[in-house]
Design a protein around this motif. Structure first.
Motif, PDB file in Angstrom:
ATOM      1  N   ALA A  32       0.815  -1.223   0.000  1.00 48.05           N
ATOM      2  CA  ALA A  32       0.000   0.000   0.000  1.00 48.05           C
ATOM      3  C   ALA A  32       0.852   1.278   0.000  1.00 48.05           C
ATOM      4  N   PRO A  33       1.887   1.423   0.862  1.00 43.93           N
ATOM      5  CA  PRO A  33       2.686   2.662   0.839  1.00 43.93           C
ATOM      6  C   PRO A  33       3.352   2.909  -0.514  1.00 43.93           C
ATOM      7  N   ALA A  57       0.506   8.922  -6.118  1.00 44.88           N
ATOM      8  CA  ALA A  57       0.573  10.321  -5.699  1.00 44.88           C
ATOM      9  C   ALA A  57       1.555  11.098  -6.566  1.00 44.88           C
ATOM     10  N   THR A  58       2.652  10.461  -6.939  1.00 46.65           N
ATOM     11  CA  THR A  58       3.621  11.096  -7.845  1.00 46.65           C
ATOM     12  C   THR A  58       2.961  11.397  -9.195  1.00 46.65           C
ATOM     13  N   GLU A  59       2.206  10.419  -9.687  1.00 49.47           N
ATOM     14  CA  GLU A  59       1.500  10.620 -10.959  1.00 49.47           C
ATOM     15  C   GLU A  59       0.444  11.714 -10.826  1.00 49.47           C
ATOM     16  N   ALA A  66       5.813  11.423   1.782  1.00 50.22           N
ATOM     17  CA  ALA A  66       5.496  10.939   3.132  1.00 50.22           C
ATOM     18  C   ALA A  66       5.296   9.430   3.169  1.00 50.22           C
ATOM     19  N   THR A  67       4.751   8.849   2.100  1.00 55.36           N
ATOM     20  CA  THR A  67       4.447   7.416   2.114  1.00 55.36           C
ATOM     21  C   THR A  67       5.577   6.558   1.566  1.00 55.36           C
ATOM     22  N   SER A  68       6.605   7.204   1.034  1.00 52.02           N
ATOM     23  CA  SER A  68       7.737   6.452   0.508  1.00 52.02           C
ATOM     24  C   SER A  68       8.598   5.912   1.647  1.00 52.02           C
ATOM     25  N   GLU A  84      14.730  12.287  -5.854  1.00 50.04           N
ATOM     26  CA  GLU A  84      13.759  12.532  -6.926  1.00 50.04           C
ATOM     27  C   GLU A  84      12.407  12.946  -6.367  1.00 50.04           C
ATOM     28  N   LEU A  85      11.940  12.241  -5.324  1.00 48.51           N
ATOM     29  CA  LEU A  85      10.652  12.601  -4.726  1.00 48.51           C
ATOM     30  C   LEU A  85      10.730  13.966  -4.038  1.00 48.51           C
ATOM     31  N   THR A  86      11.827  14.230  -3.366  1.00 49.51           N
ATOM     32  CA  THR A  86      12.009  15.528  -2.700  1.00 49.51           C
ATOM     33  C   THR A  86      12.038  16.650  -3.721  1.00 49.51           C
ATOM     34  N   LEU A  87      12.668  16.378  -4.853  1.00 51.66           N
ATOM     35  CA  LEU A  87      12.742  17.358  -5.934  1.00 51.66           C
ATOM     36  C   LEU A  87      11.351  17.632  -6.515  1.00 51.66           C
TER      37      LEU A  87
END
Length: 892
Positions: A341-342, A349-351, A374-376, A382-385
């Protein structure tokens, strides 16, 4: 469940009917209806829709939903199904990152156009769940309502809508609980005995909330809690129907039977019909929905946590399989069970963040990007960016910078230098010194990892811009030249445009005009192939500045026409702002002062809609330029400008206007005190974007305060430049026309009249050549003051006075009139005789007798004797012979 009767809402209905009539007549309104859940907001909105139908006014309805994955602009997209032009605008691709304003403005325009024939009622429900972009669109529409045939009725429970409330067309309706009398009327209409007593008990139990009252009446009870009442209805349903409603509550307030079937693996029609019969569901706008959001909440909360989590997982899978909206899928995974799930939530969420960005819904993109991070399980660069980019687009620069720094650190740790560079390139176009310093440090870090030519050029371009803004002009020009060379070599048009932007900024001073013209034309040329179509706008704005500097008003007009074409084709808000402010500059230059004010006010209105502080600052800068041209300022306007400057912060080009304003107000002591920090500054400044206007303003204040020492310092700096027209290349706010005019003023302040006269002569020739009427008049008045020949000075000052009168410049006219009076007084001091006495003296010097003089001048002999006695007294002489000698001496 039958429709609830409307009791106790006569005043609210009258307000809405009056608003509908006003809107139909062309005076649109926004009515915000506020109240707690179950208070009757939807019922009131439906009543207005019925009114509109009876008047033949079209109705469009939209609603927000309690779903974190709701797509951006969902309420508007729902109502756009009935409005094809709005649907087209909302679905149109917008490649330009700065196009959100244009999209919202286009949408508002489409709605106004739709309403122009028959009017339009827009009903927007549940704004407390609406996304920020939807509220922004409502704000745009609210600004257009006073002249539109639109009534917007928007319902909400509790939300921050202060900006909407301040709109001129906004009215508010606050729904409270029904009174005992209202409920008694309702009870009587249902045929219940002892209505007064029952109404009292119901109001005490429910606070007059119509939904609670209705459910108690239906249950036959007099008191009870809503949650229990809902569940008691569920108890009468079959187990299968309760299961279906549980799944439906997980999916949301509105019900999609096909999606329900996909989740449950069974056809739900019979179960849904059973729920409708029990009053748990109802048909609303042709679709099934829970009778109220509170009913859905009660069903959802009654699910066991493990069951709820499993249903969220199944719903997420069904939505994904059916091509559902990424945000909605992410929201389901966020509450779902299962080890994956995470990760699935992060993925969707990224999409969803990407989709929201593409739709210009930047606030929503921030929410989804934050959810992804938060869920990663691993906080990647990359997500922070992704979050940093979304925050920057949404306007939260401080948060974006923090995440850029974090992303760069994570990228360095993971050995991904490309992401370090990307982190350094997120924040663009910002002029705050501390922010630029931080971005500069990120760029320096990225360059240490030896990126490719295109990336290196973009990083160097950022460093050049930072150096320019922090006062290192020479280094900035060095860096920008290297950046542009690398960009051209890389063959990447976007990198080249970044290099051009940086190079142009570093060359924003009068002495670099020719290179700026080349750069501007290249930016226009590249805009068609790069991913930065707004570069065309930069190019045209830069070319306006260059044409102003050259005094080529024909080219100025040609570039303004091209900016107008760009703005109209793209509905680009910033382009409209540039167009109006530059038209104001051009109008002031040639003396069209009323038009200049009108254009500046239009630019201010656009700036207000954009919400850009810098744009508003330029409005006030133009006002102050106009005040300096006219020679004075209204005290209220000056105080407003001083307040704005105080909020701007530590920007010398803004602060220098403080002594300007005090001087224009006649507050000399305050002007001198606030000018002190600037007096020695011209000798220390490097040429850059604000160099020319700042030094010129320092010189202008020195002249206003008759500060010879400061004037000398400015003269030494500016006299080294070739004569040109004021426009430095950084986006002319106000042009003071031929620069020799200021040099003349400075020389006069230093006591060098002959030098000043030469500058004024050149300024007069230059200003007259381009039709800069008010500035040519100032040049004439300046030259008149510098000359020693009273006759020529009188002629020039008289011409200047006539021009000031024609241009309606009363303060400057008064200055010219005072100078003419001064000439007359000085002439009288040099020659105390009246014109008639001078004629008499001339004839006495010719040895004519009093009788001969009387005959020649057609006077009596006694009058001539009186004139002769007056001459002797004024000149301190005793005989006619002495008069003759005095006259011969004067002639010599």
């Amino acid at each position: 469940m039958e429709e609830t009767p409307i009791f106790g809402r006569d005043r609210e209905l009258a307000t809405l009917r009056a608003s509908l009539v006003a809107a139909a007549g062309g005076s649109g309104r926004l009515v915000l209806v506020r109240g707690e859940a179950g208070i009757g907001k939807t019922r009131l909105a439906s009543a207005v829709a019925s009114m509109a139908a009876s008047y033949g006014i079209p109705v469009a309805r939209g609603h927000a939903v309690d779903d974190p994955g709701m797509p951006p602009l969902w309420p508007w997209r729902r109502l756009a199904r009935a409005l094809p032009e709005l649907s087209r605008v909302l679905s149109e691709a917008r490649p330009d990152d700065s196009a959100r304003f244009a999209m919202l403005a286009d949408a508002a325009d489409a709605l106004v156009a739709e309403a122009s024939t028959a009017g339009l009622l827009i009903v927007l429900e549940d704004l407390h769940w609406a996304d920020r972009t939807s509220l922004r669109l409502l704000g745009h529409l609210a600004a257009e309502l006073p002249a539109a045939r639109i009534l917007v009725v928007a319902t909400y429970r509790d939300a921050e809508l202060s900006e909407l409330m301040r709109a001129p067309a906004t009215r508010t309706v606050h729904l409270g609980g029904l009174t005992r009398g209202d409920v008694a009327g309702w009870v009587r209409s249902a045929g219940v005995a002892d209505s007064e007593a029952l109404a009292a008990r119901l109001v005490d139990s429910t606070g007059g909330n119509p939904l609670y009252v209705r459910m108690l009446l239906d249950s036959g009870e007099e008191t009870g809690e809503l949650h229990r009442l809902v569940l008691s209805r569920l108890d009468r349903l079959s187990a299968r129907s309760r299961d279906v409603l549980g799944v439906a509550s997980v999916l949301g307030e509105r019900i999609d039977p096909a999606l329900l079937a996909a989740v449950t693996g069974d056809e739900p029609s019979a179960s849904l019909d059973e729920a409708v019969a029990a009053g748990v569901l109802q048909v609303r706008d042709g679709a099934l929905a829970f009778a109220h959001a509170l009913v859905r909440d009660a069903v959802y909360e009654d699910l066991a946590p493990s069951v709820r989590a499993e249903l969220h997982r199944r719903c997420a899978l069904a939505l994904a399989a059916g091509g559902g909206v990424p945000g909605r899928i992410a929201a389901q995974w966020r509450r779902a069970s299962g080890v994956n799930a995470p990760a699935e939530c992060t993925r969707w969420a990224t999409e969803a963040a990407r989709a929201a960005t593409a739709e210009l819904a930047y606030d929503e993109a921030v929410g989804f990007a934050a959810l992804a991070l938060a869920t990663s399980e691993e906080k990647t660069a990359e997500l922070t960016l992704g979050l940093a980019r979304a925050e920057f687009l949404a306007g939260d620069t401080a948060a974006s910078l923090d995440h850029c720094r974090t992303a760069a650190r994570l990228a360095e740790q993971s050995g991904t230098p490309d992401l370090i560079a990307e982190a350094a390139l997120v924040i663009t176009g910002m002029g705050d010194r501390s922010l630029l310093t931080a971005v500069d440090q990120l760029c320096a870090t990225a360059l240490r990892h030896h990126p490719g030519e295109a990336t290196a050029s973009r990083l160097l371009a950022r460093r050049a811009m930072a150096a320019t803004t922090t006062g290192h002009g020479d280094r900035a020009r060095e860096l920008s030249a290297t950046a542009l060379e690398l960009a051209v070599r890389s063959g990447d048009p976007d990198a080249e445009l970044d290099g051009i932007h940086a190079r142009h900024l570093t060359l924003c001073a009068p002495q670099f005009r020719d290179e700026r013209v080349v750069l501007a034309n290249r930016a226009v040329e590249l805009a068609g192939t790069a991913r930065q179509p707004h570069a065309e706008l930069w190019g045209h704005v830069w070319l306006v500045d260059a044409a102003l500097q050259a005094g080529d008003l024909g080219e100025v007009d040609r570039q303004l026409e091209l900016i107008e074409q760009f703005a109209a084709a793209r509905q680009h808000a910033v382009a409209w702002w540039h167009l109006h402010r530059l038209r104001a500059t051009r109008a002031a230059l040639v003396g069209q002062l009323r038009r200049a004010r009108e254009c500046n006010e239009t630019a201010r209105a656009v700036a207000g809609r954009i919400g850009t502080t810098a744009a508003m600052g330029m409005y006030h800068a133009f006002q102050q330029g106009l005040a300096q041209l006219e020679g004075g300022i209204d005290e209220a306007a000056a105080r407003e400008a001083l307040d704005v400057i105080e909020r701007v912060g530590d920007i010398p080009l803004a602060r220098v206007y403080v002594p300007v304003l005090h001087a224009l107000l006649g507050e000399t002591d305050q002007a001198r005190a606030t000018f002190e920090e600037f007096r020695a500054m011209p000798a220390t400044l490097e040429a850059g974007p604000t160099w020319a206007p700042l030094v010129a303003q320092i010189g202008a204040v020195a002249c206003l305060l008759d500060d010879a020492e400061a004037a000398e310092g400015v003269y030494e700096v500016l006299s080294t430049l070739e004569p040109h027209f004021a426009a430095d290349g950084s986006g002319a706010v106000f042009s003071t026309a031929a620069t020799p005019q200021l040099l003349g003023d400075l020389a006069m302040t230093c006591g060098r009249r002959e030098v000043a006269a030469e500058h004024y002569r050149l300024a007069l020739e230059m200003n007259a050549r381009i039709g800069a009427r008010p500035f040519a008049a100032l040049s004439r008045l300046g030259l008149a003051r510098a000359l020693t020949d009273p006759a020529t000075a009188r002629t020039l000052a008289t011409e200047a006075a006539a021009e000031f009168r024609a241009l309606d410049m009363p303060i400057r006219l008064a200055q010219a009139d005072r100078f003419l009076k001064q000439i007359k007084t000085e002439e009288q001091a040099r020659d105390p005789l009246s014109p008639r006495e001078s004629e008499v003296v001339d004839l006495v010097a010719q040895a004519l007798t009093n009788r001969q003089i009387a005959t020649k001048l057609h006077l009596s002999e006694r009058t001539v004797e009186t004139h002769v006695r007056s001459v002797l007294a004024k000149l301190g002489l005793r005989t006619r012979t002495e008069i003759t000698a005095w006259e011969l001496t004067r002639r010599a």
